[in-house]
Motif scaffolding. Sequence first.
Motif, PDB file in Angstrom:
ATOM      1  N   VAL A 111      -2.248  -4.497 -15.520  1.00  0.00           N
ATOM      2  CA  VAL A 111      -1.882  -5.795 -14.801  1.00  0.00           C
ATOM      3  C   VAL A 111      -0.770  -5.469 -13.709  1.00  0.00           C
ATOM      4  CG1 VAL A 111       0.396  -6.023 -16.231  1.00  0.00           C
ATOM      5  CG2 VAL A 111      -0.629  -8.216 -15.031  1.00  0.00           C
ATOM      6  N   LYS A 112      -0.755  -6.139 -12.526  1.00  0.00           N
ATOM      7  CA  LYS A 112       0.090  -5.992 -11.387  1.00  0.00           C
ATOM      8  C   LYS A 112       1.408  -6.557 -11.720  1.00  0.00           C
ATOM      9  CE  LYS A 112      -3.537  -6.292  -8.015  1.00  0.00           C
ATOM     10  NZ  LYS A 112      -3.998  -7.116  -6.973  1.00  0.00           N
ATOM     11  N   ALA A 113       2.479  -5.887 -11.674  1.00  0.00           N
ATOM     12  CA  ALA A 113       3.832  -6.372 -11.966  1.00  0.00           C
ATOM     13  C   ALA A 113       4.792  -7.041 -10.923  1.00  0.00           C
ATOM     14  CB  ALA A 113       4.424  -5.189 -12.591  1.00  0.00           C
ATOM     15  N   TYR A 114       4.794  -6.142  -9.731  1.00  0.00           N
ATOM     16  CA  TYR A 114       5.596  -6.653  -8.359  1.00  0.00           C
ATOM     17  C   TYR A 114       5.134  -6.065  -7.449  1.00  0.00           C
ATOM     18  CZ  TYR A 114       7.775  -2.175 -10.085  1.00  0.00           C
ATOM     19  OH  TYR A 114       7.958  -1.006 -10.427  1.00  0.00           O
ATOM     20  N   LEU A 115       5.667  -6.230  -6.150  1.00  0.00           N
ATOM     21  CA  LEU A 115       5.093  -5.603  -4.850  1.00  0.00           C
ATOM     22  C   LEU A 115       6.444  -5.048  -4.128  1.00  0.00           C
ATOM     23  CD1 LEU A 115       3.517  -4.862  -2.736  1.00  0.00           C
ATOM     24  CD2 LEU A 115       4.277  -7.186  -1.339  1.00  0.00           C
ATOM     25  N   PRO A 116       6.656  -3.598  -4.338  1.00  0.00           N
ATOM     26  CA  PRO A 116       7.785  -2.973  -3.631  1.00  0.00           C
ATOM     27  C   PRO A 116       7.313  -2.862  -2.014  1.00  0.00           C
ATOM     28  CG  PRO A 116       6.665  -1.449  -4.756  1.00  0.00           C
ATOM     29  CD  PRO A 116       5.837  -2.613  -4.752  1.00  0.00           C
ATOM     30  N   PRO A 117       7.799  -3.619  -1.061  1.00  0.00           N
ATOM     31  CA  PRO A 117       7.263  -3.394   0.491  1.00  0.00           C
ATOM     32  C   PRO A 117       7.814  -2.029   0.950  1.00  0.00           C
ATOM     33  CG  PRO A 117       8.806  -5.066   0.347  1.00  0.00           C
ATOM     34  CD  PRO A 117       8.553  -4.573  -1.191  1.00  0.00           C
ATOM     35  N   MET A 118       6.973  -1.375   1.473  1.00  0.00           N
ATOM     36  CA  MET A 118       7.282  -0.090   2.284  1.00  0.00           C
ATOM     37  C   MET A 118       8.077  -0.371   3.548  1.00  0.00           C
ATOM     38  SD  MET A 118       4.813   3.088   3.711  1.00  0.00           S
ATOM     39  CE  MET A 118       4.863   4.257   1.940  1.00  0.00           C
ATOM     40  N   GLY A 119       8.812   0.480   4.133  1.00  0.00           N
ATOM     41  CA  GLY A 119       9.590   0.172   5.143  1.00  0.00           C
ATOM     42  C   GLY A 119       9.614   1.240   6.197  1.00  0.00           C
ATOM     43  N   VAL A 120       9.826   1.023   7.631  1.00  0.00           N
ATOM     44  CA  VAL A 120      10.193   2.181   8.683  1.00  0.00           C
ATOM     45  C   VAL A 120      11.688   1.931   8.662  1.00  0.00           C
ATOM     46  CG1 VAL A 120       9.824   2.867  10.892  1.00  0.00           C
ATOM     47  CG2 VAL A 120       8.118   1.466   9.600  1.00  0.00           C
ATOM     48  N   TYR A 121      12.264   3.050   8.623  1.00  0.00           N
ATOM     49  CA  TYR A 121      13.783   3.367   8.488  1.00  0.00           C
ATOM     50  C   TYR A 121      14.213   4.109   9.688  1.00  0.00           C
ATOM     51  CZ  TYR A 121      13.963   0.999   4.035  1.00  0.00           C
ATOM     52  OH  TYR A 121      13.505   0.148   2.851  1.00  0.00           O
ATOM     53  N   SER A 122      15.424   3.894  10.231  1.00  0.00           N
ATOM     54  CA  SER A 122      15.891   4.833  11.423  1.00  0.00           C
ATOM     55  C   SER A 122      17.373   4.438  11.609  1.00  0.00           C
ATOM     56  CB  SER A 122      15.224   4.338  12.818  1.00  0.00           C
ATOM     57  OG  SER A 122      15.776   5.152  13.631  1.00  0.00           O
ATOM     58  N   HIS A 123      18.020   5.593  11.735  1.00  0.00           N
ATOM     59  CA  HIS A 123      19.562   5.542  12.128  1.00  0.00           C
ATOM     60  C   HIS A 123      19.593   5.670  13.718  1.00  0.00           C
ATOM     61  CE1 HIS A 123      20.658   7.445   8.112  1.00  0.00           C
ATOM     62  NE2 HIS A 123      20.115   6.014   8.015  1.00  0.00           N
ATOM     63  N   LYS A 151      -0.767   2.746   8.320  1.00  0.00           N
ATOM     64  CA  LYS A 151      -1.363   1.423   8.418  1.00  0.00           C
ATOM     65  C   LYS A 151       0.007   0.416   8.612  1.00  0.00           C
ATOM     66  CE  LYS A 151      -3.724   1.308   4.645  1.00  0.00           C
ATOM     67  NZ  LYS A 151      -4.818   0.794   3.645  1.00  0.00           N
ATOM     68  N   LEU A 152       1.048   0.947   8.276  1.00  0.00           N
ATOM     69  CA  LEU A 152       2.330   0.109   8.811  1.00  0.00           C
ATOM     70  C   LEU A 152       2.943   0.285   9.969  1.00  0.00           C
ATOM     71  CD1 LEU A 152       4.393  -1.724   7.601  1.00  0.00           C
ATOM     72  CD2 LEU A 152       5.809   0.524   6.711  1.00  0.00           C
ATOM     73  N   LEU A 153       2.683   1.606  10.477  1.00  0.00           N
ATOM     74  CA  LEU A 153       3.051   1.685  11.895  1.00  0.00           C
ATOM     75  C   LEU A 153       2.110   0.859  12.833  1.00  0.00           C
ATOM     76  CD1 LEU A 153       3.945   5.603  11.691  1.00  0.00           C
ATOM     77  CD2 LEU A 153       5.548   3.617  12.164  1.00  0.00           C
ATOM     78  N   ALA A 154       0.884   1.075  12.408  1.00  0.00           N
ATOM     79  CA  ALA A 154      -0.270   0.452  13.240  1.00  0.00           C
ATOM     80  C   ALA A 154       0.086  -1.108  13.080  1.00  0.00           C
ATOM     81  CB  ALA A 154      -1.617   0.660  12.616  1.00  0.00           C
ATOM     82  N   ALA A 155       0.299  -1.768  12.030  1.00  0.00           N
ATOM     83  CA  ALA A 155       0.769  -3.141  11.930  1.00  0.00           C
ATOM     84  C   ALA A 155       2.082  -3.498  12.671  1.00  0.00           C
ATOM     85  CB  ALA A 155       1.044  -3.515  10.447  1.00  0.00           C
ATOM     86  N   ALA A 156       2.926  -2.511  12.974  1.00  0.00           N
ATOM     87  CA  ALA A 156       3.959  -2.654  13.766  1.00  0.00           C
ATOM     88  C   ALA A 156       3.778  -2.781  15.360  1.00  0.00           C
ATOM     89  CB  ALA A 156       5.069  -1.679  13.327  1.00  0.00           C
ATOM     90  N   GLY A 157       2.609  -2.070  15.517  1.00  0.00           N
ATOM     91  CA  GLY A 157       2.171  -1.906  16.923  1.00  0.00           C
ATOM     92  C   GLY A 157       2.515  -0.785  17.816  1.00  0.00           C
ATOM     93  N   VAL A 158       2.988   0.150  17.176  1.00  0.00           N
ATOM     94  CA  VAL A 158       3.438   1.400  17.646  1.00  0.00           C
ATOM     95  C   VAL A 158       2.323   2.597  17.820  1.00  0.00           C
ATOM     96  CG1 VAL A 158       5.782   1.065  17.241  1.00  0.00           C
ATOM     97  CG2 VAL A 158       4.376   2.282  15.710  1.00  0.00           C
ATOM     98  N   ILE A 159       1.079   2.558  16.953  1.00  0.00           N
ATOM     99  CA  ILE A 159      -0.089   3.275  17.376  1.00  0.00           C
ATOM    100  C   ILE A 159      -1.046   2.380  16.829  1.00  0.00           C
ATOM    101  CG2 ILE A 159       1.216   5.427  16.288  1.00  0.00           C
ATOM    102  CD1 ILE A 159      -0.332   4.731  13.566  1.00  0.00           C
ATOM    103  N   GLU A 160      -2.409   2.995  17.159  1.00  0.00           N
ATOM    104  CA  GLU A 160      -3.529   2.175  16.473  1.00  0.00           C
ATOM    105  C   GLU A 160      -4.330   3.075  15.793  1.00  0.00           C
ATOM    106  OE1 GLU A 160      -5.637   0.476  19.992  1.00  0.00           O
ATOM    107  OE2 GLU A 160      -3.971  -0.574  20.649  1.00  0.00           O
ATOM    108  N   LEU A 161      -5.307   2.553  14.794  1.00  0.00           N
ATOM    109  CA  LEU A 161      -6.167   3.565  13.946  1.00  0.00           C
ATOM    110  C   LEU A 161      -7.377   3.172  14.385  1.00  0.00           C
ATOM    111  CD1 LEU A 161      -4.079   3.230  10.594  1.00  0.00           C
ATOM    112  CD2 LEU A 161      -4.272   5.417  12.181  1.00  0.00           C
ATOM    113  N   LYS A 162      -8.262   4.150  14.094  1.00  0.00           N
ATOM    114  CA  LYS A 162      -9.816   4.002  14.434  1.00  0.00           C
ATOM    115  C   LYS A 162     -10.162   2.867  13.279  1.00  0.00           C
ATOM    116  CE  LYS A 162     -11.885   7.392  11.382  1.00  0.00           C
ATOM    117  NZ  LYS A 162     -12.634   8.904  11.290  1.00  0.00           N
TER     118      LYS A 162
END
Length: 276
Positions: A111-123, A151-162
């Motif tokens: 069963v699926k329990a929860y979603l822990p979203p991945m993030g981009v972090y920067s100082h 895919k997260l970086l692509a969704a943010a618009g900083v790269i594109e994937l084939k």
Amino acid sequence: MRKTVWLAAATAAALSLGLTACGSGSAAGKGGDDGPLVVGVTPVPAGEVLHHIDDHLAAKAGLKLEIKEFTDYVLPNTALQEGTLDANLYQNQPFLDDFNKSKGTDLVSVVKAYLPPMGVYSHKAKDVTKLRDGATVGVPNDLTNEARALKLLAAAGVIELKPGAGADASPADVTSNPRHLKFQEMEAAQLPRSLDDMDAAVINNNFAQDAGLSPTKDAVYLESAKNNPYANLLAVKKGSEDDPRVKKLAKLLTSPEMKKFIEDKYKGSVLPVDGN
């Protein structure tokens, strides 16, 4: 170069070096259906979720839990396959599929329990689109999480994937990189402590929270929950899906009480899912 993390240590050594046991230390399956269900977790959020169930819900449901905490993404599956664990909670379906394929294991989702979203972090940047030209961005070095990070970086618009790049996407699939980002691959657990040495890093939710980073407050870009395949799931070795203890835990994980706990405790940093 992509690196697949694998430890071939014996089970006893793995358990002494790679985890902290919470409970009596009994072996998985001890006592049959009446014994405790031995579940492997990463400390955050899976460990917190399981400890809440153990403290507040398990007894009423007639369930005994023994919780073992791991600090990596390999040993919980190794221990599950070898029978040291009855179940684990920490991984998503793409990771489980890749692990089974590459290691010859036969682990299945309950069963699926929860979603822990991945993030981009920067100082060094408050906006992922404002990273400097030639910035170094850390990404996990295991196949599934590296693809997720790209895919997260692509969704943010900083790269594109084939087109069609999926769960096995790699830097070789990047078709557009206008900021000339340099991808530094390393073990997922190392990324938070290496953040100061890079311009940014794409960090898994549990390792971010372990390091004191708040996904909702500190991420400069956070994964969307919409149509997200990366929900963490309760997994067992094939053939154990009908274990009554497993069914009880699956029901508790997706109960209204746990939905409220996740919403109240994590305030968007971890999200409840429907469970199917």
